[in-house]
Design a protein around this motif. Sequence first.
Motif, PDB file in Angstrom:
ATOM      1  N   MET A   1      35.329  40.471  48.439  1.00  0.00           N
ATOM      2  CA  MET A   1      35.422  41.749  47.780  1.00  0.00           C
ATOM      3  C   MET A   1      34.402  42.683  48.399  1.00  0.00           C
ATOM      4  O   MET A   1      33.304  42.268  48.733  1.00  0.00           O
ATOM      5  N   CYS A  26      41.248  41.817  51.624  1.00  0.00           N
ATOM      6  CA  CYS A  26      40.400  41.459  50.492  1.00  0.00           C
ATOM      7  C   CYS A  26      40.316  42.683  49.592  1.00  0.00           C
ATOM      8  O   CYS A  26      40.593  43.800  50.033  1.00  0.00           O
ATOM      9  N   PRO A  27      39.944  42.505  48.325  1.00  0.00           N
ATOM     10  CA  PRO A  27      39.852  43.661  47.441  1.00  0.00           C
ATOM     11  C   PRO A  27      38.758  44.628  47.915  1.00  0.00           C
ATOM     12  O   PRO A  27      37.658  44.209  48.261  1.00  0.00           O
ATOM     13  N   HIS A  68      39.649  41.645  39.786  1.00  0.00           N
ATOM     14  CA  HIS A  68      40.081  41.563  41.189  1.00  0.00           C
ATOM     15  C   HIS A  68      39.869  40.156  41.745  1.00  0.00           C
ATOM     16  O   HIS A  68      40.709  39.648  42.499  1.00  0.00           O
TER      17      HIS A  68
END
Length: 182
Positions: A1, A26-27, A68
Amino acid sequence: MILLDINMPGMNGLEVCRTIRDMLDCPIIFLTARIEERDKIIGLRTGGDDYIVKPVSLEELLARIEAHLRREKRKSAKRTFRFDGGLCIDYSSRQILCNHQEILMTKSEFDIIELLSSYPGQIFDREQIYEKLWGLERTGDNKIVTELIRRIRNKLKDVTKQEYIETVWGCGYKWTLQNKNQ
């Protein structure tokens, strides 16, 4: 993240987001003081997964991060990467990207890159590389390692001037980190 602000010195957060999105999934959460609806739309369309306006409570930020991360955990495939200079090695999908361009490698070439890059700075002689990749039982000549490394270097040379595999004369080969901060 990745938590990313839009207002950063040098490259702004939107440019960073575009660059990251070209290499990995990826977030990305924008955490920024920009409050206009247009800024939010641009941030999300650039590749951001969420857009949080400052000030924000730590509880809300933590809850969004957890949401997330739960979503990412549900993704079935776990991916492992190494970033080194302009090179991105995706060990899970066995892909190599350099400056957003895929470099096609044979199975044996990728296996050598995976071995050396997993232990940057460690020297492996031809025999060690041969044994780790093909085992003691395989009949053949470990000189194939020299040829495979030559081919890897040529493929890398087509897209970058950086030397990733260093020959340590009389000893073997090692992966040389281009980004010394890793």
